[in-house]
Write a protein that holds these residues in place. Structure first.
Motif, PDB file in Angstrom:
ATOM      1  N   HIS A   1      43.887  45.524  21.635  1.00 29.73           N
ATOM      2  CA  HIS A   1      43.727  46.830  22.339  1.00 29.73           C
ATOM      3  C   HIS A   1      44.294  47.974  21.327  1.00 29.73           C
ATOM      4  O   HIS A   1      43.560  49.141  21.197  1.00 29.73           O
ATOM      5  CB  HIS A   1      44.337  46.958  23.485  1.00 29.73           C
ATOM      6  CG  HIS A   1      43.685  45.951  24.475  1.00 29.73           C
ATOM      7  ND1 HIS A   1      42.729  46.397  25.557  1.00 29.73           N
ATOM      8  CD2 HIS A   1      43.927  44.749  24.649  1.00 29.73           C
ATOM      9  CE1 HIS A   1      42.232  45.275  26.018  1.00 29.73           C
ATOM     10  NE2 HIS A   1      42.957  44.190  25.677  1.00 29.73           N
TER      11      HIS A   1
ATOM     12  N   SER B   1      46.783  39.730  21.715  1.00 26.58           N
ATOM     13  CA  SER B   1      45.952  40.327  22.745  1.00 26.58           C
ATOM     14  C   SER B   1      46.337  41.466  22.805  1.00 26.58           C
ATOM     15  O   SER B   1      45.734  42.532  23.091  1.00 26.58           O
ATOM     16  CB  SER B   1      46.353  39.653  24.139  1.00 26.58           C
ATOM     17  OG  SER B   1      46.010  38.196  24.012  1.00 26.58           O
TER      18      SER B   1
ATOM     19  N   HIS C   1      37.691  43.740  32.301  1.00 30.38           N
ATOM     20  CA  HIS C   1      38.794  43.083  31.718  1.00 30.38           C
ATOM     21  C   HIS C   1      40.061  43.512  32.152  1.00 30.38           C
ATOM     22  O   HIS C   1      41.131  42.921  32.368  1.00 30.38           O
ATOM     23  CB  HIS C   1      38.407  43.226  30.020  1.00 30.38           C
ATOM     24  CG  HIS C   1      39.775  42.819  29.038  1.00 30.38           C
ATOM     25  ND1 HIS C   1      40.034  41.366  29.401  1.00 30.38           N
ATOM     26  CD2 HIS C   1      40.601  43.328  28.241  1.00 30.38           C
ATOM     27  CE1 HIS C   1      41.200  41.092  28.486  1.00 30.38           C
ATOM     28  NE2 HIS C   1      41.628  42.499  27.897  1.00 30.38           N
TER      29      HIS C   1
ATOM     30  N   HIS D   1      37.882  39.506  25.205  1.00 31.13           N
ATOM     31  CA  HIS D   1      37.914  40.263  23.931  1.00 31.13           C
ATOM     32  C   HIS D   1      36.545  40.185  23.028  1.00 31.13           C
ATOM     33  O   HIS D   1      35.986  41.023  22.576  1.00 31.13           O
ATOM     34  CB  HIS D   1      39.013  39.949  22.959  1.00 31.13           C
ATOM     35  CG  HIS D   1      40.270  40.413  23.648  1.00 31.13           C
ATOM     36  ND1 HIS D   1      41.564  40.140  22.976  1.00 31.13           N
ATOM     37  CD2 HIS D   1      40.452  41.266  24.698  1.00 31.13           C
ATOM     38  CE1 HIS D   1      42.519  41.036  23.920  1.00 31.13           C
ATOM     39  NE2 HIS D   1      41.666  41.456  24.797  1.00 31.13           N
TER      40      HIS D   1
ATOM     41  N   CYS E   1      45.291  38.140  27.975  1.00 32.06           N
ATOM     42  CA  CYS E   1      43.961  38.478  28.044  1.00 32.06           C
ATOM     43  C   CYS E   1      43.200  37.172  28.295  1.00 32.06           C
ATOM     44  O   CYS E   1      43.183  36.510  27.142  1.00 32.06           O
ATOM     45  CB  CYS E   1      43.644  39.458  27.090  1.00 32.06           C
ATOM     46  SG  CYS E   1      44.393  41.129  27.008  1.00 32.06           S
TER      47      CYS E   1
HETATM   48 ZN   LIG Z   1      42.675  42.291  26.230  1.00 33.21          ZN
END
Ligand SMILES: [Zn+2]
Length: 228
Positions: free
Chosen positions: A138, A134, A203, A181, A176
């Motif tokens: 990013h 997760s 998010h 995503h 997350c």
């Molecule tokens: Zn995330």
């Protein structure tokens, strides 16, 4: 630091990276002591190299160094956590915009492959992998944005976010949320900037809201009653 030879430098980077990974996977919890001699044995390197790696991590905020007491995995405060999410909300809309601008087929394939790995880890109930992947989603987006400064910042902020999740998350909630995503990547593929940015902001807010960050708020404690 500039007196360190090149080969040692890569050793130090490797140690720092492996400690970061352990933090991201929640194998090293916040506040744990990082004893130089034990790490030196584990990595089969000198204590000097371990010390340098810990200094690097301290600069990134992942490790806290106390004089005479040594190094500990950091324990970010509630205030730190809020500031970190505020910073990410500033950076990541720009990341999404730049990825939409730049991403070609190869980049989109990398994003899709990453999401597939996340789904796989979820299916296998591998919570450590889910948390790490997760965060790495990013970091990958930031890398694909082509802005090296944002990418560097996100490489530091994502492991710190994992630490914050370890500190303030309840064990049941995922790092997350599952489909967010995927929806961000879909909006990127459609080059729908407004939707992608709004999904990213939503998010980050969602991840922050899942954390129990209210502990620092003023509570009325009746001390006399409590200890009566
Ligand atoms: Zn995330």
């Amino acid at each position: 630091m500039n007196t360190i030879a090149k080969s040692e430098k890569s050793d130090i980077a490797l140690i720092a990276e492996r400690i970061t990974n352990a933090v991201m996977e929640h194998r090293l919890p916040p506040g744990v002591k990082l004893a130089e001699e034990r790490l030196a044995e584990a990595f089969k390197v000198s204590r000097t190299k371990v010390r340098h790696a810990l200094t690097v991590l301290a600069k990134e905020g992942l490790v806290t160094l106390y004089p005479n007491r040594g190094a500990f995995v950091a324990s970010p405060s509630v205030q730190d956590a809020r500031e970190l999410f505020a910073t990410r909300r500033l950076l990541e809309p720009e990341v999404v915009r730049k990825v939409i601008d730049r991403a070609g087929k190869a980049e989109l394939r990398r994003l899709r492959a990453h999401i597939a790995k996340e789904a796989e880890a979820r299916l296998a109930n591998d919570r450590r992998a889910v948390i790490k992947l997760s965060g790495e989603f990013h970091m990958l987006l930031a890398k694909l944005s082509g802005n090296p400064y944002i990418s560097k910042l996100m490489d530091e902020l994502c492991p710190l976010t994992c630490l914050i999740i370890a500190l303030y998350d309840s064990p049941q909630t995922p790092a997350c949320p599952e489909d967010e995503h995927i929806r961000i990547v879909e909006a990127i593929e459609l080059k729908d900037e407004a939707t992608a940015v709004s999904l990213m902001l939503h998010h980050l807010q969602h991840v922050e809201n899942e954390l129990k960050l209210s502990v620092d708020e003023k509570v009325d404690i009746d001390w006399e009653k409590m200890f009566a």
